[in-house]
Design an enzyme around this catalytic site. Structure first.
Site, PDB file in Angstrom:
ATOM      1  N   ARG A 181      11.769 -32.812 -10.109  1.00  0.00           N
ATOM      2  CA  ARG A 181      13.191 -33.109 -10.206  1.00  0.00           C
ATOM      3  C   ARG A 181      13.726 -32.902 -11.624  1.00  0.00           C
ATOM      4  NH1 ARG A 181      15.212 -36.168  -5.785  1.00  0.00           N
ATOM      5  NH2 ARG A 181      16.976 -36.711  -7.099  1.00  0.00           N
ATOM      6  N   TRP A 216      16.284 -33.696 -16.186  1.00  0.00           N
ATOM      7  CA  TRP A 216      16.870 -32.354 -16.124  1.00  0.00           C
ATOM      8  C   TRP A 216      18.164 -32.453 -16.907  1.00  0.00           C
ATOM      9  CZ3 TRP A 216      21.301 -29.828 -14.428  1.00  0.00           C
ATOM     10  CH2 TRP A 216      21.191 -28.437 -14.278  1.00  0.00           C
ATOM     11  N   LYS A 256      13.786 -15.803  -4.295  1.00  0.00           N
ATOM     12  CA  LYS A 256      12.452 -16.322  -4.598  1.00  0.00           C
ATOM     13  C   LYS A 256      11.861 -15.620  -5.815  1.00  0.00           C
ATOM     14  CE  LYS A 256      11.855 -19.553  -1.766  1.00  0.00           C
ATOM     15  NZ  LYS A 256      13.290 -19.807  -1.991  1.00  0.00           N
ATOM     16  N   CYS A 274      17.299 -35.435 -11.879  1.00  0.00           N
ATOM     17  CA  CYS A 274      16.335 -36.253 -12.616  1.00  0.00           C
ATOM     18  C   CYS A 274      15.549 -37.166 -11.679  1.00  0.00           C
ATOM     19  CB  CYS A 274      17.056 -37.103 -13.651  1.00  0.00           C
ATOM     20  SG  CYS A 274      18.037 -36.163 -14.823  1.00  0.00           S
ATOM     21  N   GLU A 292      13.687 -16.771  -8.991  1.00  0.00           N
ATOM     22  CA  GLU A 292      13.478 -18.190  -9.253  1.00  0.00           C
ATOM     23  C   GLU A 292      12.177 -18.454  -9.999  1.00  0.00           C
ATOM     24  OE1 GLU A 292      15.332 -21.227  -5.983  1.00  0.00           O
ATOM     25  OE2 GLU A 292      13.724 -19.910  -5.283  1.00  0.00           O
ATOM     26  N   ASN A 314      20.396 -40.753 -13.226  1.00  0.00           N
ATOM     27  CA  ASN A 314      20.511 -39.422 -12.655  1.00  0.00           C
ATOM     28  C   ASN A 314      21.965 -39.233 -12.258  1.00  0.00           C
ATOM     29  OD1 ASN A 314      20.149 -36.945 -11.372  1.00  0.00           O
ATOM     30  ND2 ASN A 314      19.537 -37.888  -9.438  1.00  0.00           N
ATOM     31  N   GLY A 315      22.586 -38.158 -12.745  1.00  0.00           N
ATOM     32  CA  GLY A 315      23.980 -37.916 -12.408  1.00  0.00           C
ATOM     33  C   GLY A 315      24.774 -37.545 -13.639  1.00  0.00           C
ATOM     34  N   HIS A 360      27.156   1.660  -1.885  1.00  0.00           N
ATOM     35  CA  HIS A 360      28.391   1.189  -2.512  1.00  0.00           C
ATOM     36  C   HIS A 360      28.090   0.445  -3.808  1.00  0.00           C
ATOM     37  CE1 HIS A 360      30.853   2.301   0.990  1.00  0.00           C
ATOM     38  NE2 HIS A 360      29.792   1.934   1.698  1.00  0.00           N
ATOM     39  N   GLU A 368      17.068 -13.897   0.450  1.00  0.00           N
ATOM     40  CA  GLU A 368      16.097 -14.955   0.187  1.00  0.00           C
ATOM     41  C   GLU A 368      14.899 -14.419  -0.603  1.00  0.00           C
ATOM     42  OE1 GLU A 368      13.956 -18.594   0.264  1.00  0.00           O
ATOM     43  OE2 GLU A 368      16.054 -18.016   0.251  1.00  0.00           O
ATOM     44  N   LYS A 378      14.427 -29.526  -8.169  1.00  0.00           N
ATOM     45  CA  LYS A 378      14.298 -29.441  -6.715  1.00  0.00           C
ATOM     46  C   LYS A 378      15.554 -29.878  -5.976  1.00  0.00           C
ATOM     47  CE  LYS A 378      11.959 -28.821  -2.904  1.00  0.00           C
ATOM     48  NZ  LYS A 378      11.628 -27.459  -2.474  1.00  0.00           N
TER      49      LYS A 378
END
Length: 605
Positions: free
Chosen positions: A27, A74, A482, A2, A485, A100-101, A501, A478, A600
């Site tokens: 955030r 968030w 991306k 947040c 995401e 935040n938390g 496999h 990566e 983020k």
């Protein structure tokens, strides 16, 4: 997660706080809210969804004040609806808080408060903080000092009281909080990006700190309640770096900033004219490096992929054993770390909760502690014995781009320094060749048209497979990350040799494969795997040597990747992978900078 902002000073607080929240919306964007001190009362406005909904509501209401708190959420506890948006107040509206938390014991606290007559209006864990502060006395600072011991878990909190017209209080245990120091005005924020338009000078609060902030003064008390001075950090960011600058999205801008970011990181860690490779000015002199017997890398998400490339650098160039762990798992496997271990936390923000926890454990086990980090003065840099600071500048897009490539540069510098500390020379002129990386990155950016043509086809897929070998296998991971995401298209990264496999069972003419095929000593192996893909009729889009006729025959399209020494290929290969994810997401109508369910900085475990 947040975003938190607080302002006290002579200016109109509402537009200033709303603008700061805009810089922090990455955030959390489930809901937003603002509270102001309005004479003898606190006025609170909240709105679900994106920040723009709150902005419209606030300007329509015409609220004015010189003292305000703002928040972008968030969601953790409670659905992302208006009643769960911050700020929260106690039953009588005496105290407003943003948080935040996660308060782990909020159920017990809520039951106790309800039994004492408190009336709750949300489903969040955060609301208990407002009630506790309101019941701890009229002096908000004393109330915060008295209350914080009752909170179990992680929190960054900013609070205001209707009884204190010119005061904000902030307290931290885990998630970051900074105090921006202005001229007769001050800010509280969860990220330096929020204060840069007002000031470059800030204080990073430590765990356990309580800060009392007025327009002309900042007092900080440590976890024992004693006054303490925290160092003032001068940010080396420009205000324009947190603006889009004509680009459609922050992510697009940050992809294109990579040549400059890599150039600055190279100059900081491997400066021109360097006669003897050394990281002594960064806390890792030759004697300390020579004593290292093994390296432990801990990271999360994209930084974890950077760590896996770093493992190749450290083991192949420096010939030193290296392990890579998810920071969130490191603490739970009883790691074998000792005084001969160099433990490195890799984190863009320097505040990632799991990475910070892993770094602390490594230090407790006796390791030499270092960090690769993008934010000067962040908790990771304060914890570490040595810091390899990346120079990516602020990264606003949720999907990391320039932070990743500069992390790779920092890990390459570390590997070369460890190699030098062991008496080995430059690896085939690699140091000098690395200085041309900005030009290689620009050449990769110049292939945007080819990437866009591939994205035009890939956008219609439902899944994709990314393949790579050697130091480019982490880039396959990566690239897949991306894509999922920001485009919400399912993707999986895999070592090319492992495809048989399992993943090969998925392949058919509707299942695209992105293959990393550089002109290196593994190209024949990768091409054999690509041949197996084509035998199952799956379309192949390659990133590699455009002059290789074998690759051109197998692939529907080849995105050029220049011939590079193997340690530099992952840095340059990141660019087409980022551009491909971006272009697919744009075509699918996705919110590139603020993808659903993501934030983020992950500041809770």
């Amino acid at each position: 997660m947040c975003g938190i902002v607080g302002y006290v000073g002579p200016r109109e607080a509402v537009p200033l706080v709303l603008e700061a929240l805009r810089r922090l919306e990455y955030r959390g964007y489930d809901s937003a809210g603002i509270a102001v001190h309005a004479g003898d009362r606190l006025e609170v406005l909240r709105a679900p969804g994106k920040l723009i909904n709150l902005v419209e509501k606030a300007y329509a209401a015409g609220i004015r004040s010189n003292l305000a708190l703002g928040h972008t959420r968030w969601a953790t506890h409670g659905a992302p609806i208006e009643k769960n948006a911050h700020p929260h107040t106690d039953s009588d509206g005496r105290v407003a808080v943003v948080h935040n938390g996660i308060i782990e014991n909020f159920r017990e606290l809520r039951a106790e408060l309800e039994a004492a007559g408190a009336r709750f209006s949300s489903d969040t864990d955060s609301e208990v903080i407002a009630h506790l502060l309101a019941r701890s006395g009229a002096d908000l600072a004393r109330a915060a000092l008295a209350m914080r011991g009752r909170l179990h878990g992680q929190y960054a909190v900013a609070a205001m009281s209707r009884d204190a017209a010119g005061t904000l209080v902030a307290l931290r245990n885990g998630p970051p909080l900074v105090v921006g120091l202005g001229d007769g005005e001050n800010l509280i924020a969860s990220d330096p990006a929020a204060v840069i338009a007002l000031t470059r000078r800030c204080i990073h609060l430590e765990d356990g700190d309580v800060a009392v902030v007025t327009a002309g003064r900042v007092e900080v008390f440590d976890q024992d309640g004693r006054p303490v001075e925290r160092p003032v950090v001068t940010l080396d960011w420009e205000p324009g770096q947190v603006e889009r600058g004509g680009f459609r999205h922050f992510m697009h801008k940050e992809i294109h900033e990579q040549p400059g970011a890599v150039a600055e990181t190279l100059e900081a860690l491997l400066p021109q004219g360097l006669r003897e490779l050394s990281l002594a000015h960064h806390g890792l002199d030759a004697a300390r490096l020579a004593a290292v017997a093994r390296v432990q890398l801990v990271a999360c998400g994209t930084s974890w992929h950077a760590a896996h490339v770093g493992k190749f650098y450290l083991e192949r160039l420096a010939r030193i054993p290296c392990e890579v762990d998810y920071a969130s798992e490191f603490r739970y496997r009883e790691p074998l770390v000792g005084s001969d271990t160099l433990a490195i936390g890799i984190t863009q923000s320097g505040e990632t909760a799991d990475t910070i926890a892993a770094m602390r454990q490594a230090r407790e086990l006796g390791a030499v502690l270092a960090t690769v980090c993008n934010v000067r003065g962040s908790l990771a840099t304060r914890l570490a014995d040595a810091t390899l600071l990346t120079h990516a500048g602020p990264e606003i897009g949720v999907a990391s781009t320039k932070a990743f490539t500069t992390q790779l540069v920092a890990l390459l510098a570390l590997a070369l320094a460890l190699r030098a500390a062991r008496g080995a020379g430059d690896a085939d002129g690699l140091l000098e060749r690395a200085r041309a990386l900005p030009y290689d990155l620009q050449a990769a950016l110049d292939q945007a048209g080819t990437v866009a043509a591939v994205a035009e086809e890939l956008q219609h897929a439902t899944s994709a497979l990314y393949l790579g070998r050697g130091a480019l296998y982490p880039l396959a991971l990566e690239g897949a990350l991306k894509l999922k995401e920001i485009s919400y298209l399912h993707a999986e990264g895999y070592p090319a040799g492992e495809m048989k496999h399992g993943p090969i069972a998925l392949l058919d003419e509707t299942f695209p494969v992105v293959a990393l095929c550089p002109a290196d000593d593994l190209v024949d192996k990768v091409l054999s795997n690509v041949q197996e893909v084509r035998a199952r009729k799956a379309p192949v889009y390659a990133i590699g040597d455009p002059h290789d006729e074998r690759l051109a025959d197998l692939a529907r399209a080849v995105i050029p990747l220049p011939a590079l020494p193997w340690p530099l290929a992952p840095i340059v290969a990141a660019v087409p992978l980022q551009l491909l994810a971006y272009e697919v997401a744009v075509r699918r109508g996705c919110d590139v900078d603020q993808p659903r369910n993501l934030a983020k900085s992950v500041t809770v475990e």
